[in-house]
Design an enzyme around this catalytic site. Structure first.
Site, short mmCIF file in Angstrom:
data_model
loop_
_atom_site.label_atom_id
_atom_site.label_comp_id
_atom_site.label_asym_id
_atom_site.label_seq_id
_atom_site.Cartn_x
_atom_site.Cartn_y
_atom_site.Cartn_z
N ARG A 41 -4.90 57.06 76.79
CA ARG A 41 -6.01 57.49 75.94
C ARG A 41 -7.28 57.46 76.76
NH1 ARG A 41 -7.01 54.36 70.40
NH2 ARG A 41 -8.25 52.91 71.67
N SER A 110 -1.73 58.74 63.64
CA SER A 110 -2.54 57.64 63.11
C SER A 110 -2.69 57.80 61.60
CB SER A 110 -3.93 57.64 63.75
OG SER A 110 -3.85 57.39 65.14
N LYS A 139 -12.83 52.55 69.72
CA LYS A 139 -13.02 53.97 69.47
C LYS A 139 -14.34 54.20 68.77
CE LYS A 139 -9.69 56.65 68.18
NZ LYS A 139 -8.65 57.26 67.33
#
Length: 210
Positions: A41, A110, A139
């Protein structure tokens, strides 16, 4: 097809939290620590930079027998022949992702609510992310913490592999495990550790306390 089944820790990269180390160095340390499921990520790099890192990471993970998941970018996942792709609620729908990625790629989604979990199962996701369990700063666009109640719901009512994620640390991971999570994602707790191998050992020891 490789799956998330059997993995206790779902390692996720985060170069900005990695004490100046690049994703290659961190993933090597994760592999050496025995983590068998790793997601790439990376939000800040160009696509070319991501591709160059993922080319290397795909070779490393493949040689080690580690399942390699790419976050968000189906084109990148296909380009490096990743094992899987993880997408969010605002990304392409699962049926579209499946059409692009093909039948053999693992697809994770998610989710943040029972309705989203049910929709993910109906859409054909291979696994779901459940969270954020606790407040997280990893995030920038993350939703509010959903707490352990949603985790209980998925563990008890949904017949799909899932990964608990969000604000999970060594000090609270036993509680998450006690609520039914067999696979647990960590970012800063691992990538930000001075000694990743030592931290992973401590996390695994903490997981056994439930």
């Amino acid at each position: 097809m490789r799956s998330i089944a059997g993995a206790d820790i779902y390692g996720i990269t985060g170069e900005e939290h990695s004490r100046g180390r690049d994703n290659i160095t961190v993933v090597k340390a994760m592999i050496d620590a025995g983590i068998t499921l790793i997601q790439y990520r990376e939000k800040e790099k160009t696509m070319l930079e991501r591709y160059r890192q993922c080319e290397i990471l795909r070779r490393l993970t493949q040689d080690a027998g580690v399942t390699f998941i790419v976050n968000d970018h189906v084109d990148l996942a296909l380009a490096v022949e990743a094992d899987g792709l993880h997408v969010g609620q605002d990304d392409l729908p699962i049926p579209v992702v499946r059409k692009l990625a093909g039948p053999s790629m693992i697809i994770g989604l998610s989710t943040h609510s029972p309705a989203q979990a049910a929709a993910a199962v109906e859409a054909g996701a291979d696994y779901i992310g459940v969270g954020p369990i606790f407040t997280t700063q990893t995030k920038k666009d993350v939703c509010d913490a959903v707490g352990l109640t949603y985790l209980d719901h998925v563990a008890q009512r949904e017949d799909i592999p899932f990964v608990a994620i969000g604000g999970i640390k060594e000090h609270n991971i036993a509680e998450v495990r006690a609520h039914g999570a067999e696979t647990i994602a960590l970012v800063t707790e691992i990538v930000g550790a001075e000694n990743i191998s030592k931290r992973v050992k401590a996390i695994r020891k903490a997981m056994e306390r439930n």
